[in-house]
Design a protein around this motif. Sequence first.
Motif, PDB file in Angstrom:
ATOM      1  N   PRO A 711       0.830  -1.212   0.000  1.00 19.63           N
ATOM      2  CA  PRO A 711       0.000   0.000   0.000  1.00 19.63           C
ATOM      3  C   PRO A 711       0.862   1.258   0.000  1.00 19.63           C
ATOM      4  N   PHE A 712       0.327   2.322  -0.590  1.00 24.11           N
ATOM      5  CA  PHE A 712       1.009   3.618  -0.538  1.00 24.11           C
ATOM      6  C   PHE A 712      -0.049   4.708  -0.689  1.00 24.11           C
ATOM      7  N   GLY A 713       0.305   5.911  -0.307  1.00 21.96           N
ATOM      8  CA  GLY A 713      -0.565   7.071  -0.496  1.00 21.96           C
ATOM      9  C   GLY A 713      -1.782   7.103   0.397  1.00 21.96           C
ATOM     10  N   GLY A 714      -1.796   6.313   1.470  1.00 21.62           N
ATOM     11  CA  GLY A 714      -2.948   6.308   2.366  1.00 21.62           C
ATOM     12  C   GLY A 714      -3.842   5.102   2.219  1.00 21.62           C
ATOM     13  N   ALA A 715      -3.493   4.168   1.315  1.00 25.59           N
ATOM     14  CA  ALA A 715      -4.281   2.948   1.165  1.00 25.59           C
ATOM     15  C   ALA A 715      -4.116   2.065   2.393  1.00 25.59           C
ATOM     16  N   GLU A 716      -5.205   1.407   2.807  1.00 26.52           N
ATOM     17  CA  GLU A 716      -5.170   0.539   3.976  1.00 26.52           C
ATOM     18  C   GLU A 716      -4.435  -0.759   3.654  1.00 26.52           C
ATOM     19  N   PRO A 717      -3.479  -1.192   4.496  1.00 26.85           N
ATOM     20  CA  PRO A 717      -2.785  -2.463   4.242  1.00 26.85           C
ATOM     21  C   PRO A 717      -3.769  -3.633   4.220  1.00 26.85           C
ATOM     22  N   LYS A 718      -3.532  -4.591   3.326  1.00 22.50           N
ATOM     23  CA  LYS A 718      -4.394  -5.762   3.225  1.00 22.50           C
ATOM     24  C   LYS A 718      -3.957  -6.894   4.137  1.00 22.50           C
ATOM     25  N   THR A 719      -2.703  -6.833   4.603  1.00 25.18           N
ATOM     26  CA  THR A 719      -2.184  -7.906   5.454  1.00 25.18           C
ATOM     27  C   THR A 719      -1.455  -7.303   6.648  1.00 25.18           C
ATOM     28  N   ASP A 720      -0.946  -8.191   7.493  1.00 26.82           N
ATOM     29  CA  ASP A 720      -0.198  -7.740   8.674  1.00 26.82           C
ATOM     30  C   ASP A 720       1.275  -7.485   8.370  1.00 26.82           C
ATOM     31  N   VAL A 721       1.715  -7.794   7.155  1.00 28.11           N
ATOM     32  CA  VAL A 721       3.123  -7.586   6.791  1.00 28.11           C
ATOM     33  C   VAL A 721       3.405  -6.093   6.729  1.00 28.11           C
ATOM     34  N   ALA A 722       4.415  -5.646   7.428  1.00 33.09           N
ATOM     35  CA  ALA A 722       4.749  -4.222   7.454  1.00 33.09           C
ATOM     36  C   ALA A 722       5.336  -3.800   6.119  1.00 33.09           C
ATOM     37  N   PRO A 723       4.816  -2.740   5.485  1.00 32.17           N
ATOM     38  CA  PRO A 723       5.379  -2.261   4.218  1.00 32.17           C
ATOM     39  C   PRO A 723       6.722  -1.594   4.456  1.00 32.17           C
ATOM     40  N   PRO A 724       7.506  -1.401   3.397  1.00 32.07           N
ATOM     41  CA  PRO A 724       8.844  -0.804   3.550  1.00 32.07           C
ATOM     42  C   PRO A 724       8.816   0.709   3.727  1.00 32.07           C
ATOM     43  N   ARG A 739      -3.236  13.644  -6.173  1.00 26.79           N
ATOM     44  CA  ARG A 739      -2.612  12.727  -5.232  1.00 26.79           C
ATOM     45  C   ARG A 739      -3.058  11.318  -5.598  1.00 26.79           C
ATOM     46  N   ILE A 740      -2.155  10.354  -5.444  1.00 20.00           N
ATOM     47  CA  ILE A 740      -2.499   8.983  -5.822  1.00 20.00           C
ATOM     48  C   ILE A 740      -2.281   8.039  -4.643  1.00 20.00           C
ATOM     49  N   ALA A 741      -2.997   6.936  -4.684  1.00 23.07           N
ATOM     50  CA  ALA A 741      -2.877   5.863  -3.696  1.00 23.07           C
ATOM     51  C   ALA A 741      -3.173   4.557  -4.410  1.00 23.07           C
ATOM     52  N   GLY A 742      -2.780   3.463  -3.779  1.00 30.07           N
ATOM     53  CA  GLY A 742      -3.061   2.174  -4.404  1.00 30.07           C
ATOM     54  C   GLY A 742      -2.202   1.073  -3.815  1.00 30.07           C
ATOM     55  N   TYR A 743      -2.097  -0.014  -4.575  1.00 31.84           N
ATOM     56  CA  TYR A 743      -1.339  -1.195  -4.146  1.00 31.84           C
ATOM     57  C   TYR A 743      -0.419  -1.634  -5.280  1.00 31.84           C
ATOM     58  N   ILE A 744       0.843  -1.787  -4.960  1.00 32.22           N
ATOM     59  CA  ILE A 744       1.818  -2.266  -5.939  1.00 32.22           C
ATOM     60  C   ILE A 744       1.816  -3.791  -5.889  1.00 32.22           C
ATOM     61  N   ASP A 745       1.628  -4.425  -7.053  1.00 33.75           N
ATOM     62  CA  ASP A 745       1.518  -5.886  -7.083  1.00 33.75           C
ATOM     63  C   ASP A 745       2.722  -6.546  -6.430  1.00 33.75           C
ATOM     64  N   ARG A 746       3.906  -6.083  -6.805  1.00 31.53           N
ATOM     65  CA  ARG A 746       5.108  -6.692  -6.228  1.00 31.53           C
ATOM     66  C   ARG A 746       6.253  -5.684  -6.219  1.00 31.53           C
ATOM     67  N   LEU A 747       6.960  -5.657  -5.105  1.00 27.50           N
ATOM     68  CA  LEU A 747       8.103  -4.768  -4.936  1.00 27.50           C
ATOM     69  C   LEU A 747       9.256  -5.564  -4.354  1.00 27.50           C
ATOM     70  N   ASP A 748      10.388  -5.589  -5.080  1.00 27.89           N
ATOM     71  CA  ASP A 748      11.609  -6.235  -4.603  1.00 27.89           C
ATOM     72  C   ASP A 748      12.613  -5.139  -4.250  1.00 27.89           C
ATOM     73  N   VAL A 749      13.116  -5.149  -3.010  1.00 24.19           N
ATOM     74  CA  VAL A 749      14.094  -4.156  -2.551  1.00 24.19           C
ATOM     75  C   VAL A 749      15.384  -4.877  -2.180  1.00 24.19           C
TER      76      VAL A 749
END
Length: 886
Positions: A711-724, A739-749
């Motif tokens: 999640p980013f931009g104020g979107a509510e997390p879908k799981t308990d995994v903490a975002p980066p 302003r934008i918000a949404g969910y990134i399908d996959r992020l590798d850091v």
Amino acid sequence: MQPRERRTIIAHGRLAMRELRLAAARQRNHGLQIMTFEQLAARLAGGLSRPVDDETLRATIQAVLPDVALGELDSLKSLPGMVGAATDTLRKAWRAGIDLQARRGEHPRIASIASLEEAVLAALPPAMMRPVDLVAASLQRLDHVAALFGQIEIVGITELSPCWRPLLHAITQRVTVRWTAGPRSTPPWLDRNVIDVTQSDPRTPEILTVSASTAYHEAIEALRWARQLIASGTADPAEIAIASVTPADYDDHFLALRADANLDLHFVHGVKITACREGQAAAALADILVRGLSQTRMRRLASLLAAYPGPFRALPAGWTRVLPADAPLASPLAWNHLLDRLTAAEWPDEIDHGPALREIIGLLSQGVAAAEAIGEALLHGRTLAIWRKVLLAGPAASLDLTLETLKQDDGLDACVSVAWMPASALAASPRRFVRLLGLNSSRWPRGISEDRLLSDHIIPTAELDPLPVGAADRRDFATILATSERQVVLSRARRDSDGRLLGRSTLLQGQPDEIYLRRNRVPDHAFSETDRLTARPQEFRALPQAVSAAACWRNWLREEITPHDGLLRADHPVIQAILARTQSASSLRKLLRNPLGFVWHYGLRWRAPESGDDPLVLDALAMGDLVHETLDRALRTLEANGGLAAATGQQIASAVDDAAGEVAEIWETERPVPPRVIWRRTLDEARELSRRALAFGDERLPGARAFGEVPFGGAEPKTDVAPPWDAAASVGIPGTDFRIAGYIDRLDVSADGRRALVRDYKTGRKPKDTIILDGGKELQRCLYAFAVKAMLGDDVAISASLLFPRDEVDLRLEDPEGTLADVAGYLRAAHASLLTGSAVLGADTGGTYDDLAFALPANAGATYCKRKITAATERLGEAAQVWKAQ
């Protein structure tokens, strides 16, 4: 004053008795009693004797049927319709005076029916008797005939069932019996030497023959005719009758038209019990018990029972808002899963009503086997009375079918209303102005059919049913023509509801030439305001609704853009509000490619109607959701067990299999799914696509950590995994007001935090040509890459791509910053264009994936959109340039 002698009138049917009683009251005929011959026999038999009514007979047959041995009919006992068939057979045998017990040795089938009759008679109340038993008891009490009935007059009857004839002949030996036939025919068995038969010349009404296009058109013309007679002063409502031998074919039409006409049209034979709210509530409960739980059925039942005492009344107003819109909830398990997840804060009154709703679901899940107990627990008052009546009338397995057959009084008085009735009722109670419907071949007169249980080769039909419906139909037709005083209109339909041609009834031979009534003709007298406005287009044309509709239609046919194509006043507050909201990649795509749909969706909050049926296959959007949820769960599993970067192919496959199973279980309880075979094939496809997506390794970051649905931009997390990052932080697009918000399908850091891969999964086929924005369709790579850079910092190297696991191709965005600058320019132009009032169609309007295309003119993609697109492109100006972007 000398008391008048007691007299008795024997009539046929409820309507005839009511009208005779009204006439007697008006003439102050004291000492006059009006009854049917069946009631006369019960009164004479004494001892609280009464005939067997249909409801009691049905209930008794249903009660004894499972236990009585019926020989070759045993296999039919549990089938829907058996109770009705047995009731009809016993009625016929009793009316014909057939002694089934004496004839049980003639045929095994007669023995079976005789056994059923024996069981029924044993279960009936002692005072309830068959016709033959009533006659036998009455013949023992003939000394009381004069005191009970006095002089007897039989009025409006053309036939009498064989079972009653011996009693009639015996009564004639004790009191004077007059058979007042009027212009009617008399039965050949009538002994004129002992019965005073009074006849008169037949009436000579005006007879008209007309044909209408369909049965519905017949009903319309009948109400026009009735309204004209009343409005002109030619007739009072009580002098008008509309009749057919098959009123059920017209009941629905007249019920709807009666409300539109605001005319008191009395249904002599009653209206369907489902025409009232209580009947609809019973039907809603029957629908759930017969067909199973679903959200649609539950919503219907809850809305109908909310106003009555019971478990549903305890739930708060608006409680159905806690139900997911797209969840079928087709099993108790699905409801329990939903209730387990709901918290008190989600209920409208912030009180947890889960236990109460769970109790209701538990009751309903018991099905038709517990229909009686469920009805007692959930229903109340008249609805409960209807439910009990339905259970008496037929087996629980066919509750819905039984409900359709039950009737109730419509609450109108027949003596002051236009009457809609069976032809037999009209023959017994004539009116001055009559219209007969359904005079088609094979419909009037009806054909003679064998009994369902005692066929002609067992007991001849002429013996079992000596008064067949075909002969009765002909007799009633002749009686109506002979007793109607002023006018008789004979009507038939030219075609049925499916468009097939219908023939003329043989009864129309020798009648006046037929008048052809066109469906779109201008009537001499309209039956309702709708009918009047349809007949007077010049008057309708002046109404505000018609003016608006005509202007809209003309504007749709013009090539230029008009207010009916989405033109608004500049700086409209609704437009300002929806542009100021936090956007998503999907909403921005809609803004760029379908400004009209953007306003409809986010400004007017229009949504496509949800289908209540399960799909045959998942559409592209649902398939994408299935794969995305599987990928997210599998990725979390892998990251919790060493990480995706170190996972082997076998570990990936195992994680995907487990995730697919979990997702399938959730989908089966919360969302519509295809038939089982197709659903299994769909899950296999989702597993394969997910495995390919996770195993795709053209670029691996050292020690990378993978995140899904970030999640980013104020979107509510879908799981308990903490975002980066801080998911609540606002993300604005540079150079724009968005302003934008949404969910990134996959992020590798990467482990050092210096590099990041942004991937957006696409379950379809890869495009043939190289795409960057694809005309504004593909914004995710660019916007998500910018969001990641904004959240992780400018020193992080970002790689954004579209991954097509079906083709195992990864399309990377080569110049994210340059593409973002182009997107910002297109968005500024779209923002400015919409603020000027240009909420017009775009490239996606009316397309395959336009879920609001139903609000456009019919076949909009092939007509309206092609006609308007040039002017819309010119109106949008720079905002339309994105459609040409690569």
